[in-house]
Design a protein around this motif. Structure first.
Motif, PDB file in Angstrom:
ATOM      1  N   SER A   1     -35.845 -27.645  -8.453  1.00 11.86           N
ATOM      2  CA  SER A   1     -34.545 -28.199  -8.079  1.00 11.86           C
ATOM      3  C   SER A   1     -33.926 -27.570  -6.842  1.00 11.86           C
ATOM      4  O   SER A   1     -32.963 -28.113  -6.293  1.00 11.86           O
ATOM      5  N   VAL A   2     -34.443 -26.427  -6.376  1.00 18.68           N
ATOM      6  CA  VAL A   2     -33.832 -25.718  -5.249  1.00 18.68           C
ATOM      7  C   VAL A   2     -34.892 -25.434  -4.187  1.00 18.68           C
ATOM      8  O   VAL A   2     -35.986 -24.960  -4.499  1.00 18.68           O
ATOM      9  N   HIS A   3     -34.545 -25.717  -2.934  1.00 16.23           N
ATOM     10  CA  HIS A   3     -35.443 -25.410  -1.816  1.00 16.23           C
ATOM     11  C   HIS A   3     -35.224 -23.960  -1.392  1.00 16.23           C
ATOM     12  O   HIS A   3     -34.092 -23.455  -1.421  1.00 16.23           O
ATOM     13  N   PRO A   4     -36.296 -23.241  -0.985  1.00 14.62           N
ATOM     14  CA  PRO A   4     -36.142 -21.834  -0.578  1.00 14.62           C
ATOM     15  C   PRO A   4     -35.100 -21.625   0.512  1.00 14.62           C
ATOM     16  O   PRO A   4     -34.427 -20.587   0.534  1.00 14.62           O
ATOM     17  N   ASP A   5     -34.934 -22.594   1.404  1.00  5.02           N
ATOM     18  CA  ASP A   5     -33.957 -22.447   2.488  1.00  5.02           C
ATOM     19  C   ASP A   5     -32.522 -22.472   1.991  1.00  5.02           C
ATOM     20  O   ASP A   5     -31.593 -22.120   2.740  1.00  5.02           O
ATOM     21  N   ASP A   6     -32.308 -22.904   0.746  1.00  6.75           N
ATOM     22  CA  ASP A   6     -30.951 -23.021   0.212  1.00  6.75           C
ATOM     23  C   ASP A   6     -30.558 -21.855  -0.686  1.00  6.75           C
ATOM     24  O   ASP A   6     -29.444 -21.845  -1.218  1.00  6.75           O
ATOM     25  N   VAL A   7     -31.436 -20.896  -0.844  1.00  3.20           N
ATOM     26  CA  VAL A   7     -31.121 -19.763  -1.719  1.00  3.20           C
ATOM     27  C   VAL A   7     -30.027 -18.900  -1.098  1.00  3.20           C
ATOM     28  O   VAL A   7     -28.999 -18.615  -1.722  1.00  3.20           O
ATOM     29  N   ALA A   8     -30.227 -18.491   0.158  1.00  2.00           N
ATOM     30  CA  ALA A   8     -29.254 -17.614   0.812  1.00  2.00           C
ATOM     31  C   ALA A   8     -27.949 -18.324   1.139  1.00  2.00           C
ATOM     32  O   ALA A   8     -26.887 -17.701   1.164  1.00  2.00           O
ATOM     33  N   THR A   9     -28.014 -19.629   1.377  1.00  2.00           N
ATOM     34  CA  THR A   9     -26.819 -20.371   1.791  1.00  2.00           C
ATOM     35  C   THR A   9     -26.034 -20.953   0.629  1.00  2.00           C
ATOM     36  O   THR A   9     -24.838 -21.241   0.772  1.00  2.00           O
ATOM     37  N   HIS A  10     -26.673 -21.142  -0.530  1.00  2.00           N
ATOM     38  CA  HIS A  10     -26.008 -21.799  -1.648  1.00  2.00           C
ATOM     39  C   HIS A  10     -25.976 -20.930  -2.915  1.00  2.00           C
ATOM     40  O   HIS A  10     -24.899 -20.682  -3.461  1.00  2.00           O
ATOM     41  N   LEU A  11     -27.143 -20.485  -3.375  1.00  2.00           N
ATOM     42  CA  LEU A  11     -27.184 -19.768  -4.643  1.00  2.00           C
ATOM     43  C   LEU A  11     -26.545 -18.385  -4.555  1.00  2.00           C
ATOM     44  O   LEU A  11     -25.756 -17.998  -5.432  1.00  2.00           O
ATOM     45  N   VAL A  12     -26.890 -17.625  -3.526  1.00  2.00           N
ATOM     46  CA  VAL A  12     -26.366 -16.261  -3.409  1.00  2.00           C
ATOM     47  C   VAL A  12     -24.836 -16.259  -3.268  1.00  2.00           C
ATOM     48  O   VAL A  12     -24.157 -15.501  -3.972  1.00  2.00           O
ATOM     49  N   PRO A  13     -24.247 -17.090  -2.389  1.00  2.00           N
ATOM     50  CA  PRO A  13     -22.778 -17.114  -2.317  1.00  2.00           C
ATOM     51  C   PRO A  13     -22.123 -17.510  -3.642  1.00  2.00           C
ATOM     52  O   PRO A  13     -21.093 -16.947  -4.027  1.00  2.00           O
ATOM     53  N   PHE A  14     -22.715 -18.488  -4.362  1.00  2.00           N
ATOM     54  CA  PHE A  14     -22.162 -18.888  -5.661  1.00  2.00           C
ATOM     55  C   PHE A  14     -22.242 -17.726  -6.645  1.00  2.00           C
ATOM     56  O   PHE A  14     -21.285 -17.450  -7.384  1.00  2.00           O
ATOM     57  N   ALA A  15     -23.402 -17.046  -6.678  1.00  2.00           N
ATOM     58  CA  ALA A  15     -23.590 -15.927  -7.601  1.00  2.00           C
ATOM     59  C   ALA A  15     -22.588 -14.812  -7.321  1.00  2.00           C
ATOM     60  O   ALA A  15     -22.019 -14.222  -8.247  1.00  2.00           O
ATOM     61  N   ARG A  16     -22.354 -14.516  -6.057  1.00  2.00           N
ATOM     62  CA  ARG A  16     -21.425 -13.448  -5.697  1.00  2.00           C
ATOM     63  C   ARG A  16     -19.976 -13.847  -5.967  1.00  2.00           C
ATOM     64  O   ARG A  16     -19.157 -13.012  -6.376  1.00  2.00           O
ATOM     65  N   ALA A  17     -19.649 -15.101  -5.721  1.00  2.00           N
ATOM     66  CA  ALA A  17     -18.266 -15.552  -5.891  1.00  2.00           C
ATOM     67  C   ALA A  17     -17.843 -15.527  -7.351  1.00  2.00           C
ATOM     68  O   ALA A  17     -16.717 -15.119  -7.679  1.00  2.00           O
ATOM     69  N   PHE A  18     -18.747 -15.953  -8.252  1.00  2.00           N
ATOM     70  CA  PHE A  18     -18.400 -16.054  -9.667  1.00  2.00           C
ATOM     71  C   PHE A  18     -19.030 -14.948 -10.511  1.00  2.00           C
ATOM     72  O   PHE A  18     -18.857 -14.947 -11.725  1.00  2.00           O
ATOM     73  N   LYS A  19     -19.757 -14.021  -9.853  1.00  2.00           N
ATOM     74  CA  LYS A  19     -20.471 -12.950 -10.571  1.00  2.00           C
ATOM     75  C   LYS A  19     -21.381 -13.558 -11.634  1.00  2.00           C
ATOM     76  O   LYS A  19     -21.422 -13.118 -12.793  1.00  2.00           O
ATOM     77  N   THR A  20     -22.128 -14.580 -11.199  1.00  2.00           N
ATOM     78  CA  THR A  20     -22.955 -15.377 -12.104  1.00  2.00           C
ATOM     79  C   THR A  20     -24.434 -15.129 -11.860  1.00  2.00           C
ATOM     80  O   THR A  20     -24.904 -15.261 -10.720  1.00  2.00           O
ATOM     81  N   ALA A  21     -25.175 -14.807 -12.898  1.00  2.00           N
ATOM     82  CA  ALA A  21     -26.635 -14.760 -12.801  1.00  2.00           C
ATOM     83  C   ALA A  21     -27.159 -16.199 -12.784  1.00  2.00           C
ATOM     84  O   ALA A  21     -26.641 -17.059 -13.501  1.00  2.00           O
ATOM     85  N   ILE A  22     -28.165 -16.460 -11.945  1.00  2.00           N
ATOM     86  CA  ILE A  22     -28.702 -17.816 -11.788  1.00  2.00           C
ATOM     87  C   ILE A  22     -30.205 -17.793 -12.029  1.00  2.00           C
ATOM     88  O   ILE A  22     -30.915 -16.916 -11.538  1.00  2.00           O
TER      89      ILE A  22
END
Length: 444
Positions: free
Chosen positions: A221-242
């Motif tokens: 469901s996730v492209h490698p190019d979107d990890v740093a731009t989408h998943l990491v910011p979301f994880a840091r903002a909400f302190k959420t493990a993904i």
């Protein structure tokens, strides 16, 4: 003429502590697989081959100060490097002013280090699954904001609908075609925004300061190019493990693509603040749908160096065992050897999937949640539906945590483990016929 060896202890080190640096340098040489072990290992980017203006690189003598010995310093996110190894290197290669020497520094003894290493090796051998022969590595995840009475787990499963069947192509398994990339990225962005809006809705009937502890996304469901731009910011903002299924990717240069999932884990480390670490959970067994891509040439291979277990630290009491979360990518979940090895060490088993045979996976989740005696959840692609979660409790309305029917549709489902202490003691409750838990299976 300069004849100092790169492996020689630094001049400021006490001679009685020279062994520390020699051992630390040797370990870094093994982990980096390069003569100049002081350089971090990283994948070469397109900038490396271009005539660009870039900052100068420090001399190895300068790099002796400030060695970074975290997992990321040694390259790929799939490397089975334990926290003990990282901490050992930091203790061995500590530099003046970094930390009080009474902690791990100048007075570290060879005897103590040898004893600690022997204990860690014995622990690693004990952590190898007896059925799969797979190394099980635990990752601590201290979460900020743990409340005095414990922190319930709030989790969310996003049943996204990308990629669709028409998006697959044997000539572009990495899904880099520009129009497909735009469509894929937009879908992920909208899904994450929808999760945030759903948290607002959740707050109206179950307030908890818009908190989310764990987010699960389906296979591919996730492209490698979107990890740093989408998943990491979301994880840091909400302190959420993904835990997110990744598009086919080449993780070892020159080797075929692999199917895998990424753990993105924000955690608070004392004295170092908020860190975001990434670990890759590989998929060993290719599904029948993936087999045709290996004809006439092998394009995809099975790849599972280890099994990661993420410790959700729910209590401020350090003596309390974390809630252990683990995952398996789609077809790997059908490996009963893996289920056998995980049964006694994990508490929640997540399965990112892209599975057409929804009925079989429904029945598998219903069987595994009892045989593993833990919460088992399936996050399937919305093109087929059927995402679900089950827990080994008595009544059907308690046993089925959620189940999304129908397709094709993108949906968002939440579930919570409110009493983690009870969850950790579920076997004892089941044996004593106390509470809502079923009687455990044989041998559990």
């Amino acid at each position: 003429m300069w004849d100092k060896s790169i492996y020689a202890p630094p001049a400021w080190a006490d001679q009685t502590q020279n062994w520390r640096f020699q051992l630390g340098y040797l370990l870094r040489f093994i982990l980096t697989t390069r003569v100049d072990f002081s350089l971090p290992v990283r994948r070469l980017s397109w900038k490396e081959a271009q005539p660009l203006y870039r900052p100068t690189r420090g001399h190895w003598l300068q790099r002796q100060y400030g060695f970074y010995n975290g997992h990321e310093a040694f390259g790929d996110d799939w490397l089975p490097i334990s926290q003990f190894t990282q901490d050992l290197l930091f203790s061995l290669l500590i530099w003046p002013g970094c930390r009080d020497s009474k902690d791990d520094g100048d007075e570290l003894s060879l005897e103590t280090t040898l004893a600690n290493v022997k204990a860690a090796v014995a622990s690693a051998h004990a952590a190898i699954g007896s059925a799969t022969g797979l190394l099980m590595i635990k990752v601590a995840a201290p979460i900020p904001g743990t409340r005095r009475k414990g922190r319930p787990l709030r989790a969310c499963v996003v049943q996204s609908i990308m990629p669709e069947e028409a998006d697959f192509s044997a000539s572009d398994l990495e899904m880099r075609e520009p129009s497909l990339r735009r469509k894929h990225r937009k879908h992920l962005s909208t899904a994450l925004a929808a999760v945030e809006k759903m948290l607002d809705l959740r707050e109206t009937h179950k307030p908890d300061n818009k908190r989310l502890d764990w987010l699960i996304l389906p296979e591919l469901s996730v492209h490698p190019d979107d990890v740093a731009t989408h998943l990491v910011p979301f994880a840091r903002a909400f302190k959420t493990a993904i835990l997110a299924g990744m598009v086919y990717e080449q993780v070892v240069p020159g080797q075929p693509l692999v199917n895998s999932a990424l753990w993105v884990i924000p955690r608070i480390v004392e004295g170092q603040g908020l860190q975001t670490i990434i670990r890759r959970q590989g998929k060993q067994h290719l599904s029948p749908v993936e087999q045709p891509f290996n004809v006439p040439t092998e394009q995809i291979i099975g790849f599972r160096p280890c099994q990661w277990l993420v410790g959700y630290e729910w209590s401020p009491d350090v003596a309390k065992d974390p809630l252990w979360l683990t995952g398996s990518v789609c077809y790997d979940a059908t490996d009963l050897k893996l289920a056998s090895d995980l049964r006694d060490i994990s508490d929640v088993f997540a399965i990112p999937a892209l599975n057409r045979d929804v009925g079989t996976f429904d029945q598998m989740a219903q069987a595994l949640h009892y045989h593993m005696f833990q919460l088992v959840l399936v996050a399937n692609n919305g093109a087929y539906g059927g995402s679900n979660a089950h827990m080994p409790k008595g009544g059907p309305y308690r046993r089925q945590v959620f189940h999304t029917h129908g397709q094709p549709q993108a949906t968002i489902s939440f579930f919570e483990i409110d009493d983690i202490e009870e969850m950790k003691s579920r076997r004892q409750h089941g044996l004593a016929s106390s509470g809502e838990w079923k009687y455990p299976p044989a041998g559990c």
